[in-house]
Design a protein around this motif. Structure first.
Motif, PDB file in Angstrom:
ATOM      1  N   SER A 186      64.510  38.872   5.928  1.00 22.94           N
ATOM      2  CA  SER A 186      63.532  39.069   7.002  1.00 22.94           C
ATOM      3  C   SER A 186      62.883  37.756   7.438  1.00 22.94           C
ATOM      4  O   SER A 186      62.037  37.757   8.336  1.00 22.94           O
ATOM      5  CB  SER A 186      62.448  40.053   6.543  1.00 22.94           C
ATOM      6  OG  SER A 186      61.722  39.492   5.461  1.00 22.94           O
ATOM      7  N   THR A 192      62.416  34.028   9.128  1.00 22.42           N
ATOM      8  CA  THR A 192      62.899  33.336  10.317  1.00 22.42           C
ATOM      9  C   THR A 192      63.148  31.880   9.948  1.00 22.42           C
ATOM     10  O   THR A 192      62.578  31.365   8.985  1.00 22.42           O
ATOM     11  CB  THR A 192      61.899  33.416  11.476  1.00 22.42           C
ATOM     12  OG1 THR A 192      60.631  32.967  11.001  1.00 22.42           O
ATOM     13  CG2 THR A 192      61.773  34.840  11.997  1.00 22.42           C
ATOM     14  N   TYR A 215      65.380  30.743   3.217  1.00 21.73           N
ATOM     15  CA  TYR A 215      65.843  31.472   4.406  1.00 21.73           C
ATOM     16  C   TYR A 215      67.042  32.351   4.069  1.00 21.73           C
ATOM     17  O   TYR A 215      67.111  33.522   4.455  1.00 21.73           O
ATOM     18  CB  TYR A 215      66.202  30.474   5.507  1.00 21.73           C
ATOM     19  CG  TYR A 215      66.777  31.105   6.738  1.00 21.73           C
ATOM     20  CD1 TYR A 215      65.984  31.899   7.570  1.00 21.73           C
ATOM     21  CD2 TYR A 215      68.117  30.921   7.077  1.00 21.73           C
ATOM     22  CE1 TYR A 215      66.521  32.494   8.707  1.00 21.73           C
ATOM     23  CE2 TYR A 215      68.650  31.512   8.214  1.00 21.73           C
ATOM     24  CZ  TYR A 215      67.849  32.295   9.018  1.00 21.73           C
ATOM     25  OH  TYR A 215      68.383  32.882  10.140  1.00 21.73           O
ATOM     26  N   ASP A 269      60.361  26.107  11.098  1.00 18.46           N
ATOM     27  CA  ASP A 269      60.206  25.244  12.274  1.00 18.46           C
ATOM     28  C   ASP A 269      60.844  23.881  12.076  1.00 18.46           C
ATOM     29  O   ASP A 269      61.293  23.250  13.032  1.00 18.46           O
ATOM     30  CB  ASP A 269      58.720  25.051  12.590  1.00 18.46           C
ATOM     31  CG  ASP A 269      58.084  26.330  13.099  1.00 18.46           C
ATOM     32  OD1 ASP A 269      58.842  27.211  13.557  1.00 18.46           O
ATOM     33  OD2 ASP A 269      56.840  26.440  13.023  1.00 18.46           O
ATOM     34  N   ASN A 286      71.676  36.364  12.781  1.00 21.18           N
ATOM     35  CA  ASN A 286      70.940  36.200  11.526  1.00 21.18           C
ATOM     36  C   ASN A 286      71.877  36.182  10.310  1.00 21.18           C
ATOM     37  O   ASN A 286      71.690  35.407   9.375  1.00 21.18           O
ATOM     38  CB  ASN A 286      69.902  37.305  11.371  1.00 21.18           C
ATOM     39  CG  ASN A 286      68.869  37.242  12.493  1.00 21.18           C
ATOM     40  OD1 ASN A 286      68.683  36.195  13.102  1.00 21.18           O
ATOM     41  ND2 ASN A 286      68.234  38.362  12.794  1.00 21.18           N
ATOM     42  N   THR A 336      69.617  29.861  17.195  1.00 21.06           N
ATOM     43  CA  THR A 336      68.299  30.374  16.824  1.00 21.06           C
ATOM     44  C   THR A 336      68.447  31.814  16.376  1.00 21.06           C
ATOM     45  O   THR A 336      69.407  32.500  16.733  1.00 21.06           O
ATOM     46  CB  THR A 336      67.327  30.326  18.015  1.00 21.06           C
ATOM     47  OG1 THR A 336      67.928  31.011  19.117  1.00 21.06           O
ATOM     48  CG2 THR A 336      67.011  28.900  18.415  1.00 21.06           C
ATOM     49  N   ASP A 337      67.502  32.251  15.588  1.00 23.07           N
ATOM     50  CA  ASP A 337      67.480  33.655  15.183  1.00 23.07           C
ATOM     51  C   ASP A 337      66.403  34.328  16.022  1.00 23.07           C
ATOM     52  O   ASP A 337      65.233  34.159  15.788  1.00 23.07           O
ATOM     53  CB  ASP A 337      67.213  33.799  13.689  1.00 23.07           C
ATOM     54  CG  ASP A 337      66.060  32.933  13.222  1.00 23.07           C
ATOM     55  OD1 ASP A 337      65.511  32.187  14.055  1.00 23.07           O
ATOM     56  OD2 ASP A 337      65.711  33.021  12.052  1.00 23.07           O
ATOM     57  N   SER A 338      66.845  35.085  16.997  1.00 16.37           N
ATOM     58  CA  SER A 338      65.912  35.616  17.986  1.00 16.37           C
ATOM     59  C   SER A 338      65.074  36.770  17.455  1.00 16.37           C
ATOM     60  O   SER A 338      64.094  37.162  18.058  1.00 16.37           O
ATOM     61  CB  SER A 338      66.700  36.082  19.209  1.00 16.37           C
ATOM     62  OG  SER A 338      67.711  36.972  18.797  1.00 16.37           O
ATOM     63  N   SER A 339      65.441  37.325  16.320  1.00 16.84           N
ATOM     64  CA  SER A 339      64.749  38.496  15.809  1.00 16.84           C
ATOM     65  C   SER A 339      64.761  38.426  14.295  1.00 16.84           C
ATOM     66  O   SER A 339      65.614  37.784  13.691  1.00 16.84           O
ATOM     67  CB  SER A 339      65.485  39.752  16.292  1.00 16.84           C
ATOM     68  OG  SER A 339      65.384  40.787  15.365  1.00 16.84           O
ATOM     69  N   SER A 340      63.804  39.089  13.655  1.00 23.83           N
ATOM     70  CA  SER A 340      63.789  39.084  12.192  1.00 23.83           C
ATOM     71  C   SER A 340      64.614  40.234  11.621  1.00 23.83           C
ATOM     72  O   SER A 340      64.666  40.424  10.417  1.00 23.83           O
ATOM     73  CB  SER A 340      62.345  39.172  11.686  1.00 23.83           C
ATOM     74  OG  SER A 340      61.774  40.382  12.124  1.00 23.83           O
TER      75      SER A 340
END
Ligand SMILES: [Zn+2]
Length: 287
Positions: free
Chosen positions: A164, A166, A159, A169, A124, A233-237
């Motif tokens: 926080s 994500t 972003y 899309d 992130n 990808t950002d797997s978590s916030s």
């Protein structure tokens, strides 16, 4: 200001005005020099910034000497020093140094490289650092006008500014191993296809050792799949989340990917939105 805008469209420049709209937070105020990529990624030597495709005889943009690394005066002090410099850049610099250290050891021990290798990183922060500097690069035209509505850049700004959030899309970030020292930024560029009925892959390209990134906006269809690129990808916030970055070390894209497409492709750019930078190896006359 109108004359200033006109002039910057006629030549390559890395110096925005002293005061303008920050390319990240859009606040109006003093602008500061942002190293692209950050200094922690080795961008510390006097550099020459030039056009990717050479000079245009009608607009002879001379190379720009950028002292102490390639930088652009396009973002405010807070975004530069606090948001990027303190919060996000260490994650990008650590990842770059991790890859460099791996290759130092591998070359010293003469080991055969594996096809892929994993590296620890904080996705992130890593992503926000890369995207923040990408917003700052070649962004002099963005700092002189208040209301520049560019959906891709608006999405990236939101972003980067919200720890926080994500990744939207519509944004797809591809990456690959880029073992070259030439640093390249191509903003608002597009790959088209002969017989493609107008379909394009549109976005930003950002390349510096050891990573190439292609930030694609709202791709229709799946034409980018043909390149077999991996996707960030950002797997978590959670901003401090950690993960492992998988890097393909074999079957790399060419150094001039994606700006020199083959296989019925074409590459569309706006002259002053693309640039390359290399460490200065010889003296050039002052501009
Ligand atoms: Zn700012």
């Amino acid at each position: 200001m109108a004359d200033y805008s006109k002039n910057i469209n006629e030549r390559l420049t890395n110096r925005g005005p002293n005061v303008g709209y920050c390319a990240i937070c859009r606040t109006h105020g003093p602008l500061t020099k942002d190293h692209v990529p950050p200094k922690g990624c080795g961008n510390i030597n006097d550099s020459v910034i030039s056009h990717v495709y050479g000079n245009n005889s009608e607009k002879p943009g001379r190379p720009v000497l950028s002292q102490g690394g390639s930088h652009f005066r396009t973002i405010c002090g807070r975004c530069n020093n606090t948001l990027l410099g303190t919060e996000y850049d260490p994650a990008l610099s650590d990842a770059v140094r991790g890859v460099e250290a791996y290759f130092r050891v591998a070359s010293a021990s003469r080991l055969t490289l594996p096809r892929t290798q994993l590296f620890d990183y904080q996705p992130n922060r890593f992503l926000r650092s890369m995207l923040g500097h990408l917003l700052a690069a070649n962004a002099v035209p963005d700092v002189t006008e208040k209301d520049r509505v560019i959906p891709l850049d608006d999405a990236l700004r939101a972003y980067v500014l919200d720890p926080s959030a994500t990744l939207p899309d519509e944004v797809c970030v591809y990456y690959w191993f880029y073992p070259h020292r030439r640093r390249v930024v191509m903003k608002h560029s597009a790959m088209g296809f002969f017989g493609g009925n107008g379909a394009v892959i549109y976005g930003h390209v950002f390349k510096f050792f050891p990573f190439g990134f292609w930030v694609v906006w709202d791709e229709q269809g799946d034409r980018s799949k043909r390149f077999n690129l991996r996707r960030l990808t950002d797997s978590s916030s959670v901003i401090s989340a950690s993960s492992r970055l998988l890097l393909d070390l074999s079957q790399l894209p060419p150094a001039n990917f994606p700006e020199a497409p083959t296989d019925n492709g074409m590459w569309l750019v706006t002259d002053y939105r693309v640039s390359q930078a290399e460490d200065r190896t010889r003296r050039i006359p002052p501009i």
